[in-house]
Design a protein around this motif. Sequence first.
Motif, PDB file in Angstrom:
ATOM      1  N   LYS A  49       0.819  -1.373  -0.103  1.00  0.00           N
ATOM      2  CA  LYS A  49      -0.028   0.176  -0.050  1.00  0.00           C
ATOM      3  C   LYS A  49       0.998   1.259   0.023  1.00  0.00           C
ATOM      4  CE  LYS A  49      -3.931  -2.234   2.450  1.00  0.00           C
ATOM      5  NZ  LYS A  49      -4.680  -2.218   3.707  1.00  0.00           N
ATOM      6  N   SER A  50       1.883   1.256  -0.665  1.00  0.00           N
ATOM      7  CA  SER A  50       2.953   2.472  -0.953  1.00  0.00           C
ATOM      8  C   SER A  50       2.302   3.199  -1.997  1.00  0.00           C
ATOM      9  CB  SER A  50       4.346   1.933  -1.116  1.00  0.00           C
ATOM     10  OG  SER A  50       4.653   0.943  -0.338  1.00  0.00           O
ATOM     11  N   GLY A  51       2.226   4.566  -1.536  1.00  0.00           N
ATOM     12  CA  GLY A  51       2.001   5.617  -2.556  1.00  0.00           C
ATOM     13  C   GLY A  51       3.001   6.270  -3.269  1.00  0.00           C
ATOM     14  N   ALA A  52       2.660   6.667  -4.561  1.00  0.00           N
ATOM     15  CA  ALA A  52       3.819   7.040  -5.356  1.00  0.00           C
ATOM     16  C   ALA A  52       3.238   8.288  -6.278  1.00  0.00           C
ATOM     17  CB  ALA A  52       4.898   6.175  -6.045  1.00  0.00           C
ATOM     18  N   ILE A  53       4.141   9.408  -6.431  1.00  0.00           N
ATOM     19  CA  ILE A  53       3.762  10.154  -7.597  1.00  0.00           C
ATOM     20  C   ILE A  53       4.816  10.545  -8.453  1.00  0.00           C
ATOM     21  CG2 ILE A  53       2.800  12.455  -8.096  1.00  0.00           C
ATOM     22  CD1 ILE A  53       0.839  12.471  -5.806  1.00  0.00           C
ATOM     23  N   LEU A  54       4.848  10.557  -9.638  1.00  0.00           N
ATOM     24  CA  LEU A  54       5.726  11.010 -10.477  1.00  0.00           C
ATOM     25  C   LEU A  54       5.508  11.940 -11.459  1.00  0.00           C
ATOM     26  CD1 LEU A  54       8.692  10.408 -11.653  1.00  0.00           C
ATOM     27  CD2 LEU A  54       7.714   8.529 -13.076  1.00  0.00           C
ATOM     28  N   ASN A  55       6.193  13.009 -11.757  1.00  0.00           N
ATOM     29  CA  ASN A  55       5.879  14.159 -12.432  1.00  0.00           C
ATOM     30  C   ASN A  55       6.807  13.733 -13.848  1.00  0.00           C
ATOM     31  OD1 ASN A  55       5.862  16.650 -13.962  1.00  0.00           O
ATOM     32  ND2 ASN A  55       5.452  17.850 -12.456  1.00  0.00           N
ATOM     33  N   SER A  56       6.134  13.514 -14.989  1.00  0.00           N
ATOM     34  CA  SER A  56       6.956  13.174 -15.965  1.00  0.00           C
ATOM     35  C   SER A  56       7.572  14.327 -16.531  1.00  0.00           C
ATOM     36  CB  SER A  56       6.428  12.243 -17.243  1.00  0.00           C
ATOM     37  OG  SER A  56       5.316  13.136 -17.634  1.00  0.00           O
ATOM     38  N   SER A  57       7.231  15.453 -16.468  1.00  0.00           N
ATOM     39  CA  SER A  57       7.612  16.663 -16.868  1.00  0.00           C
ATOM     40  C   SER A  57       9.078  16.988 -16.599  1.00  0.00           C
ATOM     41  CB  SER A  57       6.819  18.054 -16.879  1.00  0.00           C
ATOM     42  OG  SER A  57       5.350  17.584 -17.216  1.00  0.00           O
ATOM     43  N   ASN A  58       9.279  16.998 -15.129  1.00  0.00           N
ATOM     44  CA  ASN A  58      10.738  17.377 -14.408  1.00  0.00           C
ATOM     45  C   ASN A  58      11.202  16.175 -13.767  1.00  0.00           C
ATOM     46  OD1 ASN A  58       8.941  16.774 -12.316  1.00  0.00           O
ATOM     47  ND2 ASN A  58       8.950  19.130 -11.655  1.00  0.00           N
ATOM     48  N   ARG A  59      10.555  15.036 -13.865  1.00  0.00           N
ATOM     49  CA  ARG A  59      10.929  13.629 -13.403  1.00  0.00           C
ATOM     50  C   ARG A  59      11.056  13.597 -11.860  1.00  0.00           C
ATOM     51  NH1 ARG A  59      13.952  15.954 -16.781  1.00  0.00           N
ATOM     52  NH2 ARG A  59      15.768  15.708 -15.520  1.00  0.00           N
ATOM     53  N   GLU A  60      10.389  14.444 -11.012  1.00  0.00           N
ATOM     54  CA  GLU A  60      10.422  14.431  -9.589  1.00  0.00           C
ATOM     55  C   GLU A  60       9.502  13.327  -9.131  1.00  0.00           C
ATOM     56  OE1 GLU A  60       9.107  18.418  -8.072  1.00  0.00           O
ATOM     57  OE2 GLU A  60      11.306  19.097  -8.614  1.00  0.00           O
ATOM     58  N   LEU A  61       9.857  12.744  -8.070  1.00  0.00           N
ATOM     59  CA  LEU A  61       9.162  11.343  -7.544  1.00  0.00           C
ATOM     60  C   LEU A  61       9.187  11.644  -6.000  1.00  0.00           C
ATOM     61  CD1 LEU A  61       8.406   8.445  -7.912  1.00  0.00           C
ATOM     62  CD2 LEU A  61      10.777   8.106  -7.564  1.00  0.00           C
ATOM     63  N   VAL A  62       7.875  11.347  -5.719  1.00  0.00           N
ATOM     64  CA  VAL A  62       7.794  11.125  -4.043  1.00  0.00           C
ATOM     65  C   VAL A  62       7.157   9.678  -3.906  1.00  0.00           C
ATOM     66  CG1 VAL A  62       6.616  12.038  -2.246  1.00  0.00           C
ATOM     67  CG2 VAL A  62       7.230  13.513  -3.845  1.00  0.00           C
ATOM     68  N   VAL A  63       7.693   9.109  -2.842  1.00  0.00           N
ATOM     69  CA  VAL A  63       7.088   7.750  -2.573  1.00  0.00           C
ATOM     70  C   VAL A  63       6.799   7.735  -0.945  1.00  0.00           C
ATOM     71  CG1 VAL A  63       7.444   5.283  -2.225  1.00  0.00           C
ATOM     72  CG2 VAL A  63       8.342   6.482  -4.235  1.00  0.00           C
ATOM     73  N   GLN A  64       5.815   7.284  -0.506  1.00  0.00           N
ATOM     74  CA  GLN A  64       5.545   7.317   1.184  1.00  0.00           C
ATOM     75  C   GLN A  64       4.636   6.078   1.306  1.00  0.00           C
ATOM     76  OE1 GLN A  64       3.643  10.776   2.476  1.00  0.00           O
ATOM     77  NE2 GLN A  64       3.578  10.069   4.663  1.00  0.00           N
ATOM     78  N   MET A  65       4.990   5.439   2.638  1.00  0.00           N
ATOM     79  CA  MET A  65       4.267   4.292   2.862  1.00  0.00           C
ATOM     80  C   MET A  65       4.217   4.528   4.356  1.00  0.00           C
ATOM     81  SD  MET A  65       7.473   2.015   2.364  1.00  0.00           S
ATOM     82  CE  MET A  65       8.011   2.978   1.162  1.00  0.00           C
ATOM     83  N   LYS A  66       3.185   4.011   4.925  1.00  0.00           N
ATOM     84  CA  LYS A  66       2.967   3.522   6.378  1.00  0.00           C
ATOM     85  C   LYS A  66       3.879   2.347   6.811  1.00  0.00           C
ATOM     86  CE  LYS A  66      -1.104   4.292   8.385  1.00  0.00           C
ATOM     87  NZ  LYS A  66      -2.546   4.274   8.618  1.00  0.00           N
ATOM     88  N   ILE A  67       4.649   2.714   7.832  1.00  0.00           N
ATOM     89  CA  ILE A  67       5.417   1.576   8.214  1.00  0.00           C
ATOM     90  C   ILE A  67       4.506   0.450   8.890  1.00  0.00           C
ATOM     91  CG2 ILE A  67       7.309   0.815  10.161  1.00  0.00           C
ATOM     92  CD1 ILE A  67       8.169   2.698   7.953  1.00  0.00           C
TER      93      ILE A  67
END
Length: 182
Positions: A49-67
């Motif tokens: 259940k890990s969340g992720a968002i990737l902006n393809s325009s600038n290649r920024e990535l965020v991944v977050q998960m509850k331990i």
Amino acid sequence: MKSIINLFMLIFFLHVGEVYAQTLYGTTLGEVSLYSDTPIETIQAVNKKSGAILNSSNRELVVQMKITEFVFPNKLMQEHFNENYMESERYPTATFKGKIKEQVDLETPGTYPVTAEGSLTIHGVSKPVTVKGQVVSNGTELKLDFKFQVKPEEYQIEIPSLVITKIAELIDISGKMSLAKR
């Protein structure tokens, strides 16, 4: 979990500027695994259940998960992981915020070896990390695979001397995520 993803999207929008020029890919069902192997014990767990968002325009990535979403085959091991090592009530999430270094057009179908550099926050401690991986694009969906290692002591995760020989000095982290165009 939806509110976490919405928060990530807001952070992205505020950080990168004009919203309409972005192409975002995301998931709330990414898979992150951890693995520790010593002669005494093998430890493995998976968080689906890990969340992720990737902006393809600038290649920024965020991944977050509850331990607490890491599931172990042994429930006692899971309890010790959350209560004694990760202190999940005090530090409920782990987060990676970074950017893919390579100048790749993720909206063009293909397979791309990538390196993401950024900050990994675990147990309330943030450290710079470099993560090697691969992105497979079909134009509307991205499949992201990655692997790296963490050293618990670098994140102030205390391992009692009684069990120090059961936990590897370096923990293998790997992930597989399918991110859909948003």
